[in-house]
Design a protein around this motif. Structure first.
Motif, mmCIF file in Angstrom:
data_model
loop_
_atom_site.group_PDB
_atom_site.id
_atom_site.type_symbol
_atom_site.label_atom_id
_atom_site.label_comp_id
_atom_site.label_asym_id
_atom_site.label_seq_id
_atom_site.Cartn_x
_atom_site.Cartn_y
_atom_site.Cartn_z
ATOM 1 N N ALA A 87 -9.792 -4.135 17.391
ATOM 2 C CA ALA A 87 -10.627 -3.759 18.617
ATOM 3 C C ALA A 87 -11.860 -4.346 18.263
ATOM 4 O O ALA A 87 -13.092 -3.869 18.838
ATOM 5 N N SER A 88 -12.033 -5.142 17.410
ATOM 6 C CA SER A 88 -13.357 -5.953 17.032
ATOM 7 C C SER A 88 -13.170 -7.179 16.218
ATOM 8 O O SER A 88 -12.145 -7.175 15.674
ATOM 9 N N ALA A 89 -14.099 -8.072 16.350
ATOM 10 C CA ALA A 89 -14.052 -9.367 15.435
ATOM 11 C C ALA A 89 -15.441 -9.337 14.999
ATOM 12 O O ALA A 89 -16.047 -10.474 14.710
ATOM 13 N N ALA A 90 -15.899 -8.338 14.492
ATOM 14 C CA ALA A 90 -17.310 -7.938 13.649
ATOM 15 C C ALA A 90 -17.274 -7.445 12.634
ATOM 16 O O ALA A 90 -16.351 -6.808 12.024
ATOM 17 N N ASP A 91 -18.193 -7.632 11.509
ATOM 18 C CA ASP A 91 -18.377 -7.057 10.200
ATOM 19 C C ASP A 91 -18.887 -6.200 10.455
ATOM 20 O O ASP A 91 -19.238 -5.369 11.433
ATOM 21 N N SER A 92 -19.367 -5.153 9.264
ATOM 22 C CA SER A 92 -19.851 -3.838 9.262
ATOM 23 C C SER A 92 -21.442 -3.820 9.824
ATOM 24 O O SER A 92 -21.811 -2.704 10.227
ATOM 25 N N VAL A 93 -21.996 -5.002 10.083
ATOM 26 C CA VAL A 93 -23.237 -5.052 10.449
ATOM 27 C C VAL A 93 -23.313 -5.798 11.892
ATOM 28 O O VAL A 93 -24.261 -6.303 12.231
ATOM 29 N N ASP A 94 -22.294 -6.023 12.235
ATOM 30 C CA ASP A 94 -22.099 -6.441 13.849
ATOM 31 C C ASP A 94 -22.308 -7.937 13.719
ATOM 32 O O ASP A 94 -22.617 -8.434 14.917
ATOM 33 N N MET A 95 -22.002 -8.763 12.613
ATOM 34 C CA MET A 95 -22.165 -10.078 12.572
ATOM 35 C C MET A 95 -20.494 -10.694 12.837
ATOM 36 O O MET A 95 -19.541 -9.989 12.478
ATOM 37 N N PRO A 96 -20.485 -11.619 13.633
ATOM 38 C CA PRO A 96 -19.056 -12.311 13.953
ATOM 39 C C PRO A 96 -18.418 -12.680 12.307
ATOM 40 O O PRO A 96 -18.809 -13.172 11.580
ATOM 41 N N LEU A 97 -17.119 -12.297 12.440
ATOM 42 C CA LEU A 97 -16.182 -12.589 11.284
ATOM 43 C C LEU A 97 -15.538 -14.011 11.443
ATOM 44 O O LEU A 97 -15.503 -14.711 12.499
ATOM 45 N N GLY A 98 -15.475 -15.029 10.253
ATOM 46 C CA GLY A 98 -15.293 -16.059 10.284
ATOM 47 C C GLY A 98 -13.757 -16.501 10.815
ATOM 48 O O GLY A 98 -12.962 -15.372 10.881
ATOM 49 N N PRO A 99 -13.470 -17.769 11.156
ATOM 50 C CA PRO A 99 -12.143 -18.148 11.749
ATOM 51 C C PRO A 99 -11.170 -18.392 10.588
ATOM 52 O O PRO A 99 -9.856 -18.473 10.857
ATOM 53 N N TRP A 100 -11.550 -18.207 9.163
ATOM 54 C CA TRP A 100 -10.261 -18.393 8.228
ATOM 55 C C TRP A 100 -9.619 -17.094 7.727
ATOM 56 O O TRP A 100 -10.580 -16.177 7.667
ATOM 57 N N PHE A 101 -8.505 -17.335 7.622
ATOM 58 C CA PHE A 101 -7.782 -16.112 7.100
ATOM 59 C C PHE A 101 -7.322 -16.448 5.556
ATOM 60 O O PHE A 101 -6.929 -17.684 5.426
ATOM 61 N N MET A 134 -17.253 -7.793 2.643
ATOM 62 C CA MET A 134 -16.393 -7.164 2.353
ATOM 63 C C MET A 134 -15.860 -5.826 3.206
ATOM 64 O O MET A 134 -14.872 -5.475 3.019
ATOM 65 N N LYS A 135 -16.671 -5.649 4.283
ATOM 66 C CA LYS A 135 -16.264 -4.652 5.354
ATOM 67 C C LYS A 135 -16.252 -5.368 6.759
ATOM 68 O O LYS A 135 -17.206 -6.193 6.933
ATOM 69 N N ARG A 136 -15.340 -4.930 7.454
ATOM 70 C CA ARG A 136 -15.431 -5.254 8.866
ATOM 71 C C ARG A 136 -15.398 -3.980 9.600
ATOM 72 O O ARG A 136 -15.256 -2.905 9.268
ATOM 73 N N THR A 137 -15.461 -4.181 11.014
ATOM 74 C CA THR A 137 -15.565 -2.984 11.898
ATOM 75 C C THR A 137 -14.336 -2.571 12.867
ATOM 76 O O THR A 137 -13.817 -3.664 13.177
ATOM 77 N N VAL A 138 -13.872 -1.401 12.544
ATOM 78 C CA VAL A 138 -12.702 -0.937 13.545
ATOM 79 C C VAL A 138 -13.352 -0.098 14.482
ATOM 80 O O VAL A 138 -13.995 0.986 14.412
ATOM 81 N N VAL A 139 -12.789 -0.364 16.049
ATOM 82 C CA VAL A 139 -13.415 0.440 17.022
ATOM 83 C C VAL A 139 -12.284 1.402 17.345
ATOM 84 O O VAL A 139 -11.087 1.110 17.839
ATOM 85 N N GLY A 140 -12.261 2.691 17.268
ATOM 86 C CA GLY A 140 -11.249 3.633 17.670
ATOM 87 C C GLY A 140 -11.417 4.308 18.859
ATOM 88 O O GLY A 140 -12.105 3.804 19.971
ATOM 89 N N VAL A 141 -10.742 5.458 18.979
ATOM 90 C CA VAL A 141 -10.934 6.291 20.323
ATOM 91 C C VAL A 141 -12.232 6.556 20.747
ATOM 92 O O VAL A 141 -13.111 7.163 19.935
ATOM 93 N N GLY A 142 -12.757 6.359 21.861
ATOM 94 C CA GLY A 142 -14.085 6.664 22.540
ATOM 95 C C GLY A 142 -15.104 5.924 21.930
ATOM 96 O O GLY A 142 -16.316 6.136 22.125
ATOM 97 N N GLY A 143 -14.488 4.658 21.429
ATOM 98 C CA GLY A 143 -15.686 3.547 20.897
ATOM 99 C C GLY A 143 -16.197 3.787 19.676
ATOM 100 O O GLY A 143 -17.342 3.280 19.226
ATOM 101 N N LYS A 144 -15.737 4.988 18.733
ATOM 102 C CA LYS A 144 -16.355 5.260 17.823
ATOM 103 C C LYS A 144 -16.155 3.836 16.673
ATOM 104 O O LYS A 144 -14.867 3.401 16.463
ATOM 105 N N ARG A 145 -17.321 3.587 16.148
ATOM 106 C CA ARG A 145 -17.168 2.196 15.127
ATOM 107 C C ARG A 145 -17.282 2.666 13.616
ATOM 108 O O ARG A 145 -17.876 3.426 13.178
ATOM 109 N N THR A 146 -16.065 2.011 12.891
ATOM 110 C CA THR A 146 -15.789 2.869 11.516
ATOM 111 C C THR A 146 -15.626 1.470 10.566
ATOM 112 O O THR A 146 -14.932 0.782 11.064
ATOM 113 N N PRO A 147 -16.606 1.343 9.683
ATOM 114 C CA PRO A 147 -16.466 0.265 8.750
ATOM 115 C C PRO A 147 -15.151 0.343 7.795
ATOM 116 O O PRO A 147 -14.854 1.630 7.165
#
Length: 500
Positions: A87-101, A134-147
């Motif tokens: 539910a997010s494509a941002a890292d832990s400081v809200d910067m966009p993640l890169g397009p490479w896997f 090293m970390k990315r953001t996951v958005v959970g229930v209620g919009g809670k953002r967790t690294p």
């Protein structure tokens, strides 16, 4: 590694486009790298980042050409699916993640608890360098953002001989999102900017640990009683032993901080880096020339300072006898030379063993760039020896002849011959550069100690005359030993009551 990553990112930010590939949005990548650079260079502990550097894998060790970690550019469908999962494509400081896997396994990864990493992975065009948080953001229930971890799983921590406080792990990488740095297939060239910094840090850190060990050994010998009220500092053989170690330490410190000066010149210019010093008389004036000298001398500094410090700390430990062999964790480990020795041992291994650095040194002397590096080194040595020629004419001629022989070998022998004798070439280069540095140091003072230090270095490493066979009396030399070890004002060791 943090400093090295900052240098690498700053070089990309200085370009019109941080990456030449059209598969990445240059504007977005710039913002990502600007954010990372600001955090890497911040002094605010709540905002600052540290960086890791992952290269080593099971098949190749220091040979990164055998890297098995793979990176592929994600399709629009894959990137969308990944975004939906978290539910997010941002890292832990809200910067966009890169397009490479990125997928693979890193067998020896230092700074596992870092905030970002620069790593090597194979693409269709070869070994490439990537930046990844090293970390990315996951958005959970209620919009809670967790690294959460950015596709990184710790397989196990390494049970190492030393550096216990630094977590080193085997890492499984699966679906890590990252950004390509520079061109595909040019990863080694990109990450070399970090290697230059980390190798210089290693040389300086190694000599720092060695200096600490010598400080403990000097303090101990002034309180350890051996015969009645006599202390070790009054035993001529013991003081001579430590004085010889102090000579080696002095040479290694000069060598390491020559690298610091060259790095300063390459970044800020000689007017800033050598301001208020006499070294400006012989240090290179040109930033590019300083970079070329770093290319040829960094492997020498890292290899030789690391090895000398490890051997030197072993001598310091022995000088304390059984006390040195113990952990001595009292008083926060102020006398724990055993730990210093364990921690220092990694310096000659990480960022390239002596063999790897010998090969790197030989490669740095080859081709057009290598020829320029040898020429630049010769110019700097000429200026240094000119400073020393009035007081040390005989020594200057000895160094010039030794440099002539080494230079002839490097410029005339085939690469296979040079590689075979690589570690010896590292030693010869160390001998020459340290001898010149010690002579210049002796010219900056009218004292006797610096001259004797230079004499002893040349006698043991370059000159055919062996210091062991000196005609000077033991009584006279022992007084000089005390000055070398304790300083010019400490001809006699101060007696103190032992607390041991």
């Amino acid at each position: 590694m943090t400093d090295g990553a900052a240098i690498l990112l700053s070089r990309h930010l200085a370009r019109s486009q941080p990456s030449v590939t059209s598969a990445q949005d240059a504007g977005v990548l710039r913002k990502v790298l600007e954010q990372a650079y600001a955090r890497l260079t911040s002094f605010d502990p709540g905002y600052a980042w540290t960086s890791g550097q992952w290269m080593t894998e099971r098949p190749g060790g220091s040979d990164v050409s055998r890297t098995e970690t793979l990176a592929r550019l994600g399709s629009e469908e894959e990137l969308k699916a990944d975004e939906n999962t978290f539910a997010s494509a941002a890292d832990s400081v809200d910067m966009p993640l890169g397009p490479w896997f990125i997928d693979g396994f890193k067998w020896f990864s230092s700074a596992t608890d870092a905030d970002m990493v620069v790593l090597l992975a194979q693409t269709q065009k070869g070994l490439s360098a990537f930046y990844a948080p090293m970390k990315r953001t996951v958005v959970g229930v209620g919009g809670k953002r967790t690294p959460v971890m950015n596709g990184v799983c710790i397989s196990r921590l390494k049970n190492k001989m030393g550096t216990k406080g630094l977590p080193t792990a085997e890492l499984e990488i699966k679906g890590m999102r990252g950004w390509l740095l520079g061109e595909e297939g040019r990863g080694v060239r990109e990450i070399s900017a970090i290697l230059n910094a980390t190798r210089l840090w290693t040389a300086v850190g190694a000599t720092g640990s060695w200096g600490r060990g010598l400080a403990v050994a000097k303090a101990y010998c002034q309180v350890r009683k051996i015969k009645g009220e006599q202390v070790l500092a009054e035993n001529r053989q013991h003081v001579r032993w430590l004085a010889e170690e102090a000579v080696k330490y002095r040479a290694a410190t000069h060598l390491a901080f020559l690298g610091v000066a060259l790095l300063g010149i390459s970044e800020w210019g000689v007017e800033v880096a050598a301001k208020g010093t006499r070294a400006g008389e012989w240090l290179p004036r040109d930033k590019q020339e300083a970079e070329i000298l770093l290319r040829i001398l960094t492997p020498v500094m890292k290899a030789q300072c690391s090895l000398a410090a490890t051997l030197g700390l072993r001598e310091c430990m022995e000088s304390l006898g059984g006390v040195g062999y113990c952990e001595n964790n009292e008083d926060d480990g102020l006398m724990n030379i055993a730990r210093l020795l364990r921690d220092s041992s990694v310096n000659s291994i990480w960022e390239g063993t002596s063999n790897i650095l010998a090969e790197d040194f030989v490669r740095a002397t080859r081709g057009q760039v290598g020829g320029r590096a040898i020429e630049a080194l010769g110019t700097m040595l000429d200026k240094m020896l000119e400073v020393a020629s009035l007081r040390f004419a005989e020594h200057v001629e000895t160094i010039k002849q030794t440099w002539h022989d080494l230079r002839t070998f490097l410029t005339t022998k085939k690469e296979v011959e040079a590689l075979y004798r690589g570690k010896g070439l590292l030693r010869s280069m160390e001998d020459i550069v340290c001898a010149a540095l010690l002579l210049v140091d002796a010219c900056c003072t009218q004292g006797e100690v610096e001259r004797v230090i230079a004499d002893r270095w040349l006698a043991s490493r370059i000159s055919k005359k062996k210091h062991l066979l000196s005609d000077t009396s033991a009584l006279t030399e022992s007084e000089i030993d005390k000055q070398i070890l304790f300083g010019s004002s400490a001809i006699r060791a101060v007696r103190r009551d032992s607390k041991l």
